[in-house]
Every structure is written in C-alpha cells, then in structure tokens.
Motif scaffolding. Structure first.
Motif, PDB file in Angstrom:
ATOM      1  N   VAL A 154      32.909  13.168 -26.604  1.00 33.06           N
ATOM      2  CA  VAL A 154      33.662  12.124 -27.294  1.00 33.06           C
ATOM      3  C   VAL A 154      35.158  12.407 -27.240  1.00 33.06           C
ATOM      4  O   VAL A 154      35.972  11.509 -26.977  1.00 33.06           O
ATOM      5  CB  VAL A 154      33.175  11.987 -28.746  1.00 33.06           C
ATOM      6  CG1 VAL A 154      34.096  11.061 -29.538  1.00 33.06           C
ATOM      7  CG2 VAL A 154      31.752  11.442 -28.774  1.00 33.06           C
TER       8      VAL A 154
ATOM      9  N   LEU B  34      36.526  11.736 -23.695  1.00 35.21           N
ATOM     10  CA  LEU B  34      36.738  10.316 -23.447  1.00 35.21           C
ATOM     11  C   LEU B  34      37.980   9.814 -24.167  1.00 35.21           C
ATOM     12  O   LEU B  34      38.788   9.055 -23.616  1.00 35.21           O
ATOM     13  CB  LEU B  34      35.506   9.524 -23.887  1.00 35.21           C
ATOM     14  CG  LEU B  34      35.561   8.004 -23.711  1.00 35.21           C
ATOM     15  CD1 LEU B  34      35.774   7.639 -22.250  1.00 35.21           C
ATOM     16  CD2 LEU B  34      34.287   7.352 -24.249  1.00 35.21           C
TER      17      LEU B  34
ATOM     18  N   GLY C  78      35.183   7.452 -32.094  1.00 36.16           N
ATOM     19  CA  GLY C  78      35.044   8.806 -31.587  1.00 36.16           C
ATOM     20  C   GLY C  78      36.255   9.698 -31.660  1.00 36.16           C
ATOM     21  O   GLY C  78      36.174  10.870 -31.281  1.00 36.16           O
TER      22      GLY C  78
ATOM     23  N   LEU D  92      34.723   2.323 -23.900  1.00 39.51           N
ATOM     24  CA  LEU D  92      34.547   2.523 -25.341  1.00 39.51           C
ATOM     25  C   LEU D  92      33.530   1.540 -25.904  1.00 39.51           C
ATOM     26  O   LEU D  92      32.690   1.899 -26.735  1.00 39.51           O
ATOM     27  CB  LEU D  92      35.892   2.379 -26.060  1.00 39.51           C
ATOM     28  CG  LEU D  92      36.946   3.451 -25.740  1.00 39.51           C
ATOM     29  CD1 LEU D  92      38.273   3.119 -26.419  1.00 39.51           C
ATOM     30  CD2 LEU D  92      36.455   4.825 -26.171  1.00 39.51           C
TER      31      LEU D  92
ATOM     32  N   LEU E 182      30.111   2.642 -24.835  1.00 39.96           N
ATOM     33  CA  LEU E 182      29.621   3.762 -25.641  1.00 39.96           C
ATOM     34  C   LEU E 182      28.990   3.269 -26.937  1.00 39.96           C
ATOM     35  O   LEU E 182      27.905   3.731 -27.335  1.00 39.96           O
ATOM     36  CB  LEU E 182      30.769   4.722 -25.942  1.00 39.96           C
ATOM     37  CG  LEU E 182      30.453   5.892 -26.877  1.00 39.96           C
ATOM     38  CD1 LEU E 182      29.376   6.797 -26.278  1.00 39.96           C
ATOM     39  CD2 LEU E 182      31.715   6.690 -27.180  1.00 39.96           C
TER      40      LEU E 182
ATOM     41  N   SER F 213      29.170   9.687 -23.453  1.00 40.80           N
ATOM     42  CA  SER F 213      30.635   9.737 -23.425  1.00 40.80           C
ATOM     43  C   SER F 213      31.141  10.611 -22.285  1.00 40.80           C
ATOM     44  O   SER F 213      32.141  10.281 -21.626  1.00 40.80           O
ATOM     45  CB  SER F 213      31.179  10.237 -24.768  1.00 40.80           C
ATOM     46  OG  SER F 213      30.621  11.495 -25.105  1.00 40.80           O
TER      47      SER F 213
END
Length: 465
Positions: free
Chosen positions: A63, A66, A109, A279, A282, A297
């Motif tokens: 996370v 990313l 995240g 995003l 995810l 991620s």
C-alpha cells in the motif's frame, strides 16, 4: 519475579525508550523479542519468528509503495488542488475540504502521518492567509486522517483487522471504519464550532484580505514617498484594490493568470489517470472481490512502475519502512508474549478486577494516554491481544471493544508529542509556536480525558458484537 511480569516490564521499557530516545519501537521490540524469548522463555528462533506478521508486512509495503508512486507522479498533488477548487471562495468549507481530503488519502492506503504531511502545509497556509484558527485547521487535518484511517484497505484498518483475525475474535470491518469515522466527524464538528468555523463567511474573509492589502499597499507607498500627494494616494488605493481582487481570485481558484507548479499540479496526464484508476481498482478488488490488499497493491504498483519508470524510480525508498519495522517488531514481540503465556496471564489479571466494563474503560484510557506520547499502531498491536481473555468470557462484545480500543488509541494523535501533531505544529506559518504548542497540548489532554469514556459508553456498554 515471574517470566510473565518480566516480559510486560520489558514492553514498558520499550515504550519508554522509544518515546524518550527517538529509537524505532519496532527495532527495540525485535531486540526485546530476542532477549526475552531466548533468556527468559527459552524459545528458539523458530518460535520467536512464529509471531512475525508476514501478511501485514505485505500490506504495509504494498500500500505504501503504491501511494509513494502516486505522490511521485503528482497524483496526490492533483487530488489536493482538485479538492481546493471545490471551495470556490466559500472559506467556511475549507476546513471541511481538508478533513475530507486527508480522510480520503488514509482511506485509500496512505499512512496517516504521510497524509498529514501532504495536506497540513497547504491547510495551515490557508489558515494563515484567511485568518482561520491554526488549531481549528490542524485539528481538522488530523481528525480527517483518523476518520478515514480504518477503512478495510487502509493501513490502520488492515492492521487491526489482521490482529482480530489472527486472534480468532469476531470482527466487522465496516463497523470499525464507521466507528472511527463517526467519532472523528463529531469531534471535528465540535472543534469547528468552538474555534470560529461558523464565522468564516466568504464576504468577511475576502473583505479582511482586501483591508490588509490596502493597509499594506498604503504603508509601502507612505514609506517610499513621505510627502505623497493626493494623486499618489489614489494610485495606492488602485493598487490595493488590484491586490485584493487578485487575492479573492486566488481564493476562488479562478485566476486565469496562475501558472507554474500550481497549474501543472492541476493537470491530469496519462500517469496520473492511470494512478487514479489503480487506486480505484484497489478499492474494487478488495471490497468487491475480496482480494488481498497487499498483493493487489504491489501488483498495481509494479505495473505503474513498468509503464512510467522515471516517475517511480525512488518509490521503493519512500515505502514507509519505519512503520513497517515498527509494526512487524511490535507484533513479533506480542507473538513471543503469546507463546510464553503472558497474554493470558495479563488478561486474567484485568479480568480479576471482577467488573468487565471497568476493565474495558481502563484499557481504553491506557491506549489513549500511551498513544498520545508513543505509536498508535504499536499500542493497538499490544492492547487488542491483552483484551482477549475477558473478551473470551462473552460479557463484552468484541466488535465494540476492538473499535473502542482502536479509536481511543488514534484519536489522540493531535497531541504535539505524536507524529501527526508535530507535523501540524511544524507546518503552521506565522504563528507563535510556543503558544500553538500549548494549545495543541491542552487540546490533546482534553481528548485523552474525554474521548475514551465517550467511546466506551457508545461502543462497549451497549455490547456491540
């Protein structure tokens, strides 16, 4: 002295040293796990490493990896500017935009301190320019970060839900998220009213900005031309009016002459579009298809890195390694405590008070007080397992108790001794820092004194879960 008591005293020493000596608590916890496991509990390396949270390690790395890419290619800057443009001159909404923005960042995240570090400088700059209380703006930023901090794909949410699953406790990811969100929204609303948020009408603030501009321009002309004639005064007023108009346009985000970095940050390019899509993917993958947040991620981050390597070159180094070390170290030590029976021993001690509700509120206050000076995630990692024995008795709902502990341990992060509070203090321009520090300290103390009791009454007493 029993081995269980020694292990708890070592845990306290770890918290004290980490707080007073600025040493990563996770590194200390690894050392403590080795020392206590080998010397006190006679555990071998395999049993010590049995508590290492491999699944949470992947979540934390994936996370934050990313999110580091999103920050490197300007996606987070675009989100900030897009949110500010929504205000369009309505100053009263600026604190709430900052609340929503930091909440959205942590919900998708971002580590809470990372979200605060991104938004706080912008928010506090707005506060200084438009006469908004820095305490109001700082509190809105921090509580926004904590409000979104327990979404199912967030760092805090992943940690707590992982601990709950690991300990075989009943869990409810949505209830945890909503509990934190509602508590922080309510606190933000109270702070907004008490610290002048209702007075932030657009006309008042723009008029004040114009008045300041007029005074500044007049003073400047007067200092360069002591014998200024009437014509010069008229020129001064004209310049002041132009300055005031420019400030009003800047506030509304409609000044067509704005160029440079801010204009670039407001543009969408292919890398940012792809990152926003990642995003969103995810969120869908985790919530709709129940895929692992960490592995998903990391996969998305690798794809973005492969397509835009120049934007992602330094992303790996920007992974929240201190947080990864902290969480993995603390939970490894908690695993040693569990292996040697300390968790059951301590939980039975709390249960022996004889009043489960009293035990619950004491744990909430312990979490809030310690977290105000130490790591929130570290505290959560230690407190939830300690609550297990009396939760197993069934007299207190596990879902409500876990939510109360999580909220109590994080809502106090506005304290200037915590990372988030310190970031707000550092980001505030043109303020008396000693006075602002005292304001944050008093406000943090009030939160510590009040919120644990409130969440205990709202979440634990009704026996949720």
């Amino acid at each position: 002295m029993s081995a269980e008591l020694i292990s708890i005293l070592v845990l306290i020493v770890v918290f004290v040293i980490a707080t007073t000596r600025s040493i990563n608590m996770g590194a200390l916890a690894f050392a403590a796990a080795f020392g206590v496991g080998e010397l006190v509990a006679d555990l071998d390396a395999d049993k010590i490493f049995a508590g290492f949270p491999g699944d949470l390690f992947v979540v934390l790395v994936g996370v934050t990896y990313l999110f580091a890419i999103a920050r490197a290619n300007g996606t987070t800057d675009w989100l900030v500017h897009a949110s500010i443009r929504l205000v369009r001159g309505r100053v009263v909404l600026i604190p709430w935009v900052m609340f929503v923005l930091t909440g959205a960042l942590t919900a998708i995240g971002a580590v809470s301190p990372a979200a605060v570090a991104i938004v706080a400088p912008i928010a506090l700059s707005f506060a200084a320019r438009y006469s908004i209380s820095p305490l109001l703006m700082g509190a809105m930023v921090v509580h926004g970060a904590q409000g979104g901090g327990f979404s199912p794909i967030s760092i805090y949410g992943s940690i707590v839900n992982g601990i709950v699953e690991r300990e075989n406790l009943p869990g409810n990811e949505v209830a945890l998220f909503l509990a934190s969100l509602v508590v922080n929204v309510v606190i933000a609303g109270v702070v907004f009213v008490l610290f002048g948020g209702l007075k932030l009408s657009r006309d008042e603030v723009v008029a004040e900005a114009k008045a300041k501009s007029t005074a500044t321009a007049t003073a400047a002309v007067g200092s360069t031309s002591p014998g200024a004639a009437a014509g010069e005064g008229t020129s001064s007023e004209t310049e002041a009016a132009r300055t005031g108009t420019a400030q009003e346009k800047d506030l509304r985000g409609q000044d067509p002459r704005s160029q440079g970095p801010s204009a670039e940050a407001a543009r969408l390019n292919p890398a940012r579009i792809a990152t926003l899509t990642a995003l969103a993917a995810l969120v869908v993958a985790v919530l709709a298809f129940d895929l692992d947040a960490g592995l998903t991620s990391i996969t998305l981050a690798v794809l973005l890195s492969a397509c835009w390597p120049e934007d992602s070159r330094n992303a790996v180094s920007q992974i929240a390694w201190p947080t990864v070390l902290l969480i993995c170290g603390v939970l490894t030590y908690v695993g040693v405590l569990d292996e040697m029976g300390t968790i059951d021993w301590a939980g039975e001690g709390v249960s022996d008070i004889g009043v489960p509700l009293l035990s619950a509120v004491l744990l909430c206050y312990i979490g809030a007080l310690v977290s105000a000076f130490a790591s929130s995630v570290g505290i959560m990692g230690a407190l939830i397992p300690l609550a297990m024995p009396f939760l197993a008795q069934g007299e207190i709902g596990a879902v409500g108790m876990v939510a109360a502990l999580a909220v109590s341990a994080t809502v106090v992060d506005v304290s200037p001794f915590s990372t988030n509070g310190a970031l707000v203090l550092a980001a505030a321009p043109d303020v008396d820092r000693e006075r602002f520090f005292r304001q944050l300290m008093v406000y943090g103390g009030i939160v510590v004194a009040v919120v644990p009791a409130v969440v205990w009454l709202a979440l634990v007493v009704p026996d949720w879960g």
